[in-house]
Design an enzyme around this catalytic site. Structure first.
Site, mmCIF file in Angstrom:
data_model
loop_
_atom_site.group_PDB
_atom_site.id
_atom_site.type_symbol
_atom_site.label_atom_id
_atom_site.label_comp_id
_atom_site.label_asym_id
_atom_site.label_seq_id
_atom_site.Cartn_x
_atom_site.Cartn_y
_atom_site.Cartn_z
ATOM 1 N N GLY A 78 0.836 -1.208 0.000
ATOM 2 C CA GLY A 78 0.000 0.000 0.000
ATOM 3 C C GLY A 78 0.864 1.249 0.000
ATOM 4 O O GLY A 78 1.997 1.245 -0.490
ATOM 5 N N SER A 79 0.355 2.298 0.606
ATOM 6 C CA SER A 79 0.977 3.615 0.490
ATOM 7 C C SER A 79 2.376 3.696 1.083
ATOM 8 O O SER A 79 3.113 4.640 0.767
ATOM 9 C CB SER A 79 0.108 4.674 1.159
ATOM 10 O OG SER A 79 -1.166 4.674 0.581
#
Lengths: 563, 99
Positions: free
Chosen positions: A279-280
């Site tokens: 993810g981020s």
């Protein structure tokens, strides 16, 4: 004269008879036994020399069936002391063997009661047993040993050949009363066992405790399924703490003293064995690539107001509304739209080079068994949407240790270091052991780019999604992540299971620690900034205080007094 | 002739006595070795027991000083708290001239 002779003769004859009796008794009762001598297993210490795994001799009970005329009675009496099934004991005591184990490594007061029986048919033999005095601390890292002191998991297994030592043996005789007599001493039918080597870890017991305690706290309040917390020294790659929880807050953490009470997934070190979509928290690596390739400037503005971006056949949305953001704010506010626009400038060829340069897709080489290299698709196989997906941390599989090691590179000026857990193997006999030091894997980015990325990540903590990560008194830099897990059944992104993460380093300038926090499937609040960031803050504050690191963000309330 | 036989038999008695003495010494020596062997074994055994007790105590000390236990005792039983960061004062001593 004749008297003298007869005296001598009598004496000689007497001696001869005496000796013959002794000799013949010896010959009858003599059992030459090859006794195997168990080596002392090496101790595992933390970096400050505190014992984490120690071997101690405990008594095991054995029987001599050939000398037992009434196995049932003996078995009955023993079963009361040993709390074992009398029928099982009876079966062992039947027959003609000279030696059979009845109960191994028993409690000391049970051994004492067996000794009090003062029986020639039942005896005690000391055997080494492994103890973990800190109980659950660093359980999955240490691993555990089996009944014959062989390492079965973790460090115990990975370094078993050093810890184990070598068996010795001795040819023993038994004298007239059954005592063992060693006829010659060393050198004559006698080989001393070689003690195992001691091992010193890079792990710090106190930081490990802090990481475990704070992680457990969050797992409890978020009712999460599990989580990780890794603390590393970015300059050297040493792993100072590695907390792994894989069974939810209702189950007690893994205690290597009692491995039989746990399931294998509870002792598996998922920091190296399992992949996640990051993810981020993967975005800083795209940012690093963009800055190194000079395709974007930190203050360059990007329009993210659309809230979504179309790439090939997919529409990717932002989690929050954003307007026009600088590159720095794209990262600080974790805008997918902005990140993808920047990624398109980097292009897949260059981006995949940087992905490899940060160590993804390869094993880090950390000395924990079971590591996997992660899943990174060859750029030639990337679809039209892969670049966008991977830039925001989807469509790529990484292990937590890889992420921690890559952030160490961001923290130390761009050098990828090999993470390691064992710092020294100490020879059991005082000879030179082996020391393991920092190992450079490669250069990921230049120090100038690194400084720019660090400034962006500091913005995340100061005013972005990571503001709950800021430790009091210190600057910090890092990135939040809230990644959807892939549903095992539908193979689509889960709508309700997330991995909440925060990874960063403290202090922001000249970092002492890289701290990674990942929480698996928190309930309720799921954002990395709300679930993982507070754990980062707590671990950072307490660890830096323990390390007596000077606060560098004095602020209004704190006094820095110099005299 | 009488004198010579007496001298000869004296010598033979001496030789026999010598043989007996050396045999006695030999047996005594053997007995001594075995007895010393038992003593060594007993001392070795005692040494091992003491070493075992020592290591057992060290493990216990190690277990008692585990950070989890210390923190539990400090917070639960002694009412200690971690100092809030705002109260932490960093004092750095400047090196005096001549140090």
């Amino acid at each position: 004269m004749a008297l003298g002779y007869s005296l001598v003769a009598m004496r000689l004859v007497y001696l001869q008879v005496f000796e013959r009796a002794a000799l013949s008794t010896r010959a009858e009762r003599q059992q030459e036994r090859l006794v195997k001598l168990e080596p002392k297993r090496g101790t595992i210490y933390d970096r400050m020399g505190r014992e984490l795994a120690v071997s101690l001799d405990v008594d095991s009970v054995y029987g001599v069936p050939s000398m037992i005329g009434n196995p049932r009675e003996v078995a009955r009496r023993l079963s009361l002391i040993l709390q074992e099934n009398p029928r099982v004991l009876e079966r062992k005591l039947e027959g003609d063997r000279h030696f059979v184990w009845l109960s191994r490594k028993v409690e000391p007061d049970r051994a004492r009661r067996v000794k009090e029986l003062d029986s020639k048919q039942i005896g005690l033999q000391a055997e080494p047993r492994r103890f973990y005095p800190k109980k659950t601390l660093a359980g999955p890292v240490l691993g555990f040993t089996g009944v014959d002191n062989e390492g079965l998991e973790g460090i115990e297994r990975a370094y078993d050949k050093y810890l184990h030592g070598a068996y010795g043996w001795v040819l023993a005789e038994k004298d007239a009363v059954g005592r063992t007599v060693f006829p010659g001493g060393p050198g004559l039918g006698y080989q001393l066992p070689k003690a195992g080597h001691d091992i010193i870890l890079t792990i710090d017991e106190v930081i490990q405790h802090i990481a475990e305690k704070e992680l457990d706290g969050m797992l409890g309040s978020a009712r999460a399924r599990g989580g990780f917390c890794i603390v590393m020294d970015p300059k050297t790659g040493e792993v100072l703490a590695l907390a792994v929880r894989t069974s939810g807050p209702s189950r007690p953490p893994f205690n290597p003293n009692e491995p039989q009470h746990y399931r294998p997934e509870e002792w598996r070190n998922r920091c190296v064995t399992d992949v996640f979509e990051p993810g981020s928290i993967f975005k800083p690596f795209l940012a690093a690539a963009a800055l190194e390739e000079k395709v974007a400037h930190p203050l360059e503005r990007f329009d993210c107001s659309a809230g979504s971006i179309q790439v090939a056949d997919r529409v990717i949305k932002d989690a929050h509304e954003n307007g026009v953001l600088t590159f720095t704010d794209v990262i600080a506010h974790s805008s997918n739209v902005g990140t993808i626009k920047i990624a398109q400038r980097v292009g897949k060829e260059r981006f995949s080079r940087y992905i490899a340069a940060f160590g993804f897709g390869r094993k880090t080489g950390v000395d924990i068994p079971g590591e996997i290299p992660g899943l990174v698709r060859d750029p030639r196989l990337w679809s039209g949407v892969s670049l966008a997906e991977i830039a925001i941390g989807q469509g790529i599989g990484v292990t937590p240790i890889q992420v921690a090691a890559a952030y160490c590179a961001l923290a130390n000026g761009g050098t990828l270091m090999k993470p390691y857990v064992v710092s020294e193997i100490v020879d059991g006999e005082g000879h030179e052991g082996r020391k393991f030091g920092p190992q450079v894997v490669g250069r990921a980015i230049s120090p100038e780019t690194c400084a720019k990325v660090a400034m962006m990540l500091q913005r995340v903590v100061e005013s972005g999604t990571g503001d709950k990560a800021k430790p009091a008194g210190y600057t910090a830099a890092g990135k939040t992540g809230t990644a959807q897990k892939i549903d095992q059944r539908t193979h689509a992104y889960s709508k309700k299971n997330y991995v909440s993460s925060f990874v960063g380093f403290v202090p922001a300038v000249s970092p002492r620690l890289v701290i990674l926090v990942m929480v698996d499937s928190p309930e309720g609040v799921i954002y990395g900034g709300s679930v993982a960031a507070p754990v980062f803050k707590a671990v950072a504050e307490q660890s830096l205080a323990y390390l007596q690191a000077a606060p560098d963000d004095v602020g209004g309330r704190m006094l820095l007094v110099t005299r | 002739m009488f004198a010579r036989s007496r001298q000869g038999s004296l010598r033979r008695v001496l030789v026999v006595l010598l043989i007996i003495a050396s045999l006695i010494l030999y047996v005594a020596g053997k007995v001594s070795i075995v007895r010393l062997g038992y003593r060594i074994e007993a001392l070795e055994h005692e040494k091992k027991e003491l070493e075992r007790a020592n290591r057992s105590l060290r493990i216990e000390a190690s277990s008692l000083s585990s950070p989890a236990r210390i923190e539990e005792i400090a917070t639960r039983h002694m009412g200690m708290v971690r100092p809030p960061k705002e109260n932490v004062v960093m004092v750095r001593r400047k090196a005096a001239p001549g140090e």
